[in-house]
Write a protein that holds these residues in place. Structure first.
Motif, PDB file in Angstrom:
ATOM      1  N   ALA A   1      -9.009   1.096   5.585  1.00 43.19           N
ATOM      2  CA  ALA A   1      -9.078  -0.501   5.749  1.00 43.19           C
ATOM      3  C   ALA A   1      -9.292  -1.074   4.778  1.00 43.19           C
ATOM      4  CB  ALA A   1     -10.701  -0.916   6.351  1.00 43.19           C
ATOM      5  N   LEU A   2      -7.947  -0.747   3.976  1.00 42.12           N
ATOM      6  CA  LEU A   2      -7.699  -1.053   2.298  1.00 42.12           C
ATOM      7  C   LEU A   2      -6.713  -2.514   2.413  1.00 42.12           C
ATOM      8  CD1 LEU A   2      -6.661   2.552   1.393  1.00 42.12           C
ATOM      9  CD2 LEU A   2      -9.192   0.631   0.597  1.00 42.12           C
ATOM     10  N   ASP A   3      -6.770  -2.933   1.367  1.00 40.30           N
ATOM     11  CA  ASP A   3      -5.826  -3.994   1.052  1.00 40.30           C
ATOM     12  C   ASP A   3      -4.171  -3.653   1.192  1.00 40.30           C
ATOM     13  OD1 ASP A   3      -8.119  -5.833   0.923  1.00 40.30           O
ATOM     14  OD2 ASP A   3      -7.778  -6.109  -1.361  1.00 40.30           O
ATOM     15  N   GLY A   4      -3.238  -4.432   1.985  1.00 41.59           N
ATOM     16  CA  GLY A   4      -1.889  -3.977   2.074  1.00 41.59           C
ATOM     17  C   GLY A   4      -1.181  -4.016   0.567  1.00 41.59           C
ATOM     18  N   VAL A   5      -0.432  -3.110   0.184  1.00 40.66           N
ATOM     19  CA  VAL A   5       0.347  -2.533  -0.483  1.00 40.66           C
ATOM     20  C   VAL A   5       1.530  -2.789  -0.635  1.00 40.66           C
ATOM     21  CG1 VAL A   5      -1.156  -0.982  -0.899  1.00 40.66           C
ATOM     22  CG2 VAL A   5       0.443  -0.549   0.134  1.00 40.66           C
ATOM     23  N   GLY A   6       2.499  -3.645  -2.586  1.00 45.23           N
ATOM     24  CA  GLY A   6       3.731  -3.214  -2.251  1.00 45.23           C
ATOM     25  C   GLY A   6       4.158  -2.051  -2.460  1.00 45.23           C
ATOM     26  N   ILE A   7       3.829  -0.864  -2.852  1.00 44.58           N
ATOM     27  CA  ILE A   7       4.223   0.384  -3.476  1.00 44.58           C
ATOM     28  C   ILE A   7       2.502   1.578  -3.097  1.00 44.58           C
ATOM     29  CG2 ILE A   7       5.083   2.148  -4.715  1.00 44.58           C
ATOM     30  CD1 ILE A   7       6.961  -0.221  -5.431  1.00 44.58           C
ATOM     31  N   SER A   8       2.840   1.999  -1.979  1.00 43.81           N
ATOM     32  CA  SER A   8       1.598   2.777  -1.743  1.00 43.81           C
ATOM     33  C   SER A   8       1.808   4.249  -2.865  1.00 43.81           C
ATOM     34  CB  SER A   8       0.893   4.007  -0.724  1.00 43.81           C
ATOM     35  OG  SER A   8       2.218   3.873  -0.021  1.00 43.81           O
ATOM     36  N   ASN A   9       0.825   4.397  -3.496  1.00 45.63           N
ATOM     37  CA  ASN A   9       1.431   6.153  -4.344  1.00 45.63           C
ATOM     38  C   ASN A   9      -0.376   6.165  -4.794  1.00 45.63           C
ATOM     39  OD1 ASN A   9       3.846   6.747  -5.371  1.00 45.63           O
ATOM     40  ND2 ASN A   9       3.846   5.134  -6.117  1.00 45.63           N
ATOM     41  N   SER A  10      -0.166   8.032  -5.814  1.00 48.55           N
ATOM     42  CA  SER A  10      -1.687   8.371  -6.102  1.00 48.55           C
ATOM     43  C   SER A  10      -2.296   8.838  -4.938  1.00 48.55           C
ATOM     44  CB  SER A  10      -1.711   7.304  -7.286  1.00 48.55           C
ATOM     45  OG  SER A  10      -3.138   7.907  -7.886  1.00 48.55           O
ATOM     46  N   ILE A  11      -1.464   9.178  -3.796  1.00 53.60           N
ATOM     47  CA  ILE A  11      -3.438   9.426  -3.045  1.00 53.60           C
ATOM     48  C   ILE A  11      -3.246  10.562  -3.483  1.00 53.60           C
ATOM     49  CG2 ILE A  11      -3.264  10.035  -0.507  1.00 53.60           C
ATOM     50  CD1 ILE A  11      -1.377   7.749   0.131  1.00 53.60           C
ATOM     51  N   CYS A  12      -4.288  10.978  -3.083  1.00 53.82           N
ATOM     52  CA  CYS A  12      -5.497  12.466  -3.327  1.00 53.82           C
ATOM     53  C   CYS A  12      -6.895  12.448  -3.320  1.00 53.82           C
ATOM     54  CB  CYS A  12      -4.800  13.028  -4.855  1.00 53.82           C
ATOM     55  SG  CYS A  12      -5.864  11.995  -6.189  1.00 53.82           S
ATOM     56  N   PHE A  13      -8.051  13.298  -2.928  1.00 55.91           N
ATOM     57  CA  PHE A  13      -8.185  13.744  -3.123  1.00 55.91           C
ATOM     58  C   PHE A  13      -9.444  14.398  -3.960  1.00 55.91           C
ATOM     59  CE2 PHE A  13      -6.150  12.367   0.845  1.00 55.91           C
ATOM     60  CZ  PHE A  13      -6.671  11.456   1.479  1.00 55.91           C
ATOM     61  N   SER A  14     -11.082  14.163  -4.232  1.00 57.38           N
ATOM     62  CA  SER A  14     -11.882  14.862  -4.564  1.00 57.38           C
ATOM     63  C   SER A  14     -12.189  15.954  -4.377  1.00 57.38           C
ATOM     64  CB  SER A  14     -12.832  14.521  -4.999  1.00 57.38           C
ATOM     65  OG  SER A  14     -13.668  13.718  -3.326  1.00 57.38           O
ATOM     66  N   PRO A  15     -12.031  17.154  -5.104  1.00 53.97           N
ATOM     67  CA  PRO A  15     -12.290  17.975  -4.726  1.00 53.97           C
ATOM     68  C   PRO A  15     -13.400  18.501  -3.352  1.00 53.97           C
ATOM     69  CG  PRO A  15     -12.407  18.540  -6.712  1.00 53.97           C
ATOM     70  CD  PRO A  15     -12.806  17.271  -6.146  1.00 53.97           C
ATOM     71  N   ASN A  16     -14.551  17.931  -3.303  1.00 62.21           N
ATOM     72  CA  ASN A  16     -15.488  17.974  -2.368  1.00 62.21           C
ATOM     73  C   ASN A  16     -14.890  16.504  -0.598  1.00 62.21           C
ATOM     74  OD1 ASN A  16     -15.687  15.141  -2.781  1.00 62.21           O
ATOM     75  ND2 ASN A  16     -18.079  16.048  -3.096  1.00 62.21           N
ATOM     76  N   GLY A  17     -14.057  16.323  -0.769  1.00 64.89           N
ATOM     77  CA  GLY A  17     -13.206  14.857   0.265  1.00 64.89           C
ATOM     78  C   GLY A  17     -13.832  14.196  -0.398  1.00 64.89           C
ATOM     79  N   LYS A  18     -14.878  13.673  -0.536  1.00 65.80           N
ATOM     80  CA  LYS A  18     -15.593  12.744   0.012  1.00 65.80           C
ATOM     81  C   LYS A  18     -15.104  10.948  -1.300  1.00 65.80           C
ATOM     82  CE  LYS A  18     -19.537  14.881   0.605  1.00 65.80           C
ATOM     83  NZ  LYS A  18     -21.735  15.061   0.858  1.00 65.80           N
ATOM     84  N   ARG A  19     -14.148  11.107  -2.094  1.00 63.73           N
ATOM     85  CA  ARG A  19     -13.239  10.056  -2.978  1.00 63.73           C
ATOM     86  C   ARG A  19     -11.685  10.242  -2.337  1.00 63.73           C
ATOM     87  NH1 ARG A  19     -14.928   8.822  -8.244  1.00 63.73           N
ATOM     88  NH2 ARG A  19     -13.651  10.668  -8.599  1.00 63.73           N
ATOM     89  N   MET A  20     -10.870   9.768  -2.053  1.00 62.50           N
ATOM     90  CA  MET A  20      -9.429   9.030  -2.329  1.00 62.50           C
ATOM     91  C   MET A  20      -9.575   7.991  -3.220  1.00 62.50           C
ATOM     92  SD  MET A  20      -7.550   7.521   1.173  1.00 62.50           S
ATOM     93  CE  MET A  20      -6.170   6.874   0.451  1.00 62.50           C
ATOM     94  N   HIS A  21      -8.307   8.444  -4.109  1.00 63.85           N
ATOM     95  CA  HIS A  21      -7.927   8.181  -4.869  1.00 63.85           C
ATOM     96  C   HIS A  21      -6.360   7.451  -4.295  1.00 63.85           C
ATOM     97  CE1 HIS A  21      -9.967   9.083  -8.463  1.00 63.85           C
ATOM     98  NE2 HIS A  21     -10.403  10.566  -7.871  1.00 63.85           N
ATOM     99  N   TYR A  22      -6.224   6.360  -5.103  1.00 65.68           N
ATOM    100  CA  TYR A  22      -4.659   5.635  -4.619  1.00 65.68           C
ATOM    101  C   TYR A  22      -3.878   4.868  -5.592  1.00 65.68           C
ATOM    102  CZ  TYR A  22      -7.526   1.885  -2.674  1.00 65.68           C
ATOM    103  OH  TYR A  22      -7.987   0.365  -2.658  1.00 65.68           O
ATOM    104  N   CYS A  23      -3.642   3.900  -4.896  1.00 65.62           N
ATOM    105  CA  CYS A  23      -2.672   2.814  -6.370  1.00 65.62           C
ATOM    106  C   CYS A  23      -1.332   1.982  -5.281  1.00 65.62           C
ATOM    107  CB  CYS A  23      -2.168   3.247  -7.665  1.00 65.62           C
ATOM    108  SG  CYS A  23      -0.462   3.920  -7.666  1.00 65.62           S
ATOM    109  N   ASP A  24      -1.616   0.785  -5.826  1.00 64.91           N
ATOM    110  CA  ASP A  24      -0.206   0.218  -5.316  1.00 64.91           C
ATOM    111  C   ASP A  24       0.450   0.010  -6.962  1.00 64.91           C
ATOM    112  OD1 ASP A  24       2.381  -1.780  -5.045  1.00 64.91           O
ATOM    113  OD2 ASP A  24       0.816  -3.423  -4.187  1.00 64.91           O
TER     114      ASP A  24
END
Length: 306
Positions: free
Chosen positions: A152-175
């Motif tokens: 449930a994240l906003d629509g993106v033009g170019i999805s990128n930068s997907i990675c996760f904190s060491p404990n897995g509880k935070r998701m990083h991403y970008c458009d």
């Protein structure tokens, strides 16, 4: 901030759009995709040959499974590929098995960036190839238990930068089109995310776009900067800690690994460069690497298929 500790050539290549590099410990090889070349590659450090797997469709990203199979986010489908020999070299053609179609209702989108979360689910995003580009891409989680679930994240033009904190509880991403790198709380079991918040914004240069990212064992995020010939490292709170120069402009994705876990490699691209650019930077599309302090390598889990 001035770039420091430059990357050096690791493997000369001519990938049009090298992406998705990862270290696969079981095979002792670096793996990556040339999206526009519709190939994935594997290379053993120190070798002068690679494995090239030719595929019938572009591969935005992929992950290795516990079973030994490879799960591919192809342009319009997820697929499963089993190679008879992960140590092979040379060029082979392969036809993967379709797992599920992807955004069949959106003819101008394709899969792009992705990786496994800390629980072994495949998380990836899509992009829009139309001109002008629209923010109609999405982020997804795929697992054998639940299939394909849209985040449930906003629509993106170019999805990128997907990675996760060491404990897995935070998701990083970008458009990439917004130059804003985001972070949200993430629950792997339910595929639920919180309201996203700003992690960092690219303000270093007008031609500096966030591409692929990876998290190290200290929770710092390393981001490839398309157009800026650099990889930037950010603290867990989003503070810029440093930039590391790369000899070509279009840097796409970093990864930690190597036999001793003390290397970081990046993929690069020739796409978008003029003839003059390519003459000035003929190694565009190659792999570049540098040594890092021991202990930074934080492996992504294998896809949970066994």
């Amino acid at each position: 901030m001035q770039a420091e500790h430059p990357f050096a050539l690791a493997l000369a290549q001519a990938n049009n759009l090298g992406e998705g590099i990862q270290w696969h410990a079981a095979s002792g090889r670096w793996w990556w995709t040339d999206i526009e070349g519709a190939c994935i590659y594997a290379w053993t450090p120190g070798a002068n040959v690679t494995l090239q797997v030719r595929l019938p469709e572009r591969v935005g990203c992929f992950v290795h499974g516990r079973s030994g199979a490879i799960i591919l986010a192809m342009a319009k489908r997820l697929a499963r590929l089993t190679l008879p020999d992960l140590q092979a070299t040379g060029s082979i053609a392969a036809e993967p098995e379709t797992l599920t179609p992807l955004e069949a209702h959106l003819p101008t989108t394709r899969a792009n960036d992705g990786r496994c979360d800390r629980s072994g689910n495949f998380v990836f995003g899509t992009l829009d190839e139309a001109n002008p580009r629209q923010r109609i891409g999405s982020f997804y989680q795929y697992s054998l238990a639940h299939g394909l679930r849209r985040l449930a994240l906003d629509g993106v033009g170019i999805s990128n930068s997907i990675c996760f904190s060491p404990n897995g509880k935070r998701m990083h991403y970008c458009d990439t089109t917004t130059t804003r790198m985001m972070v949200c709380d993430y629950d792997a079991d339910s595929a639920q995310v919180s309201e996203p918040r700003l992690f960092a914004k690219k303000e270093y240069d007008d031609n500096c776009w966030p591409d692929g990212s990876v998290i190290d064992a200290k929770g710092c995020l390393w981001n490839a900067e398309w157009g800026n010939a650099a990889v930037a490292r950010y603290a867990p709170d989003g503070r810029l800690l440093g930039r590391y120069s790369v000899p070509v402009s279009n840097v796409t994705c970093p990864a930690f690994g190597g036999p001793a876990g003390d290397q970081i490699l990046v993929t690069t691209a020739r796409e978008g460069l003029s003839t003059a650019d390519l003459m000035a930077r003929p190694l565009s599309g190659s792999l570049f690497g540098m040594a890092v302090e021991p202990g930074l390598y934080l492996p992504d889990p294998l896809f949970n298929d066994a």
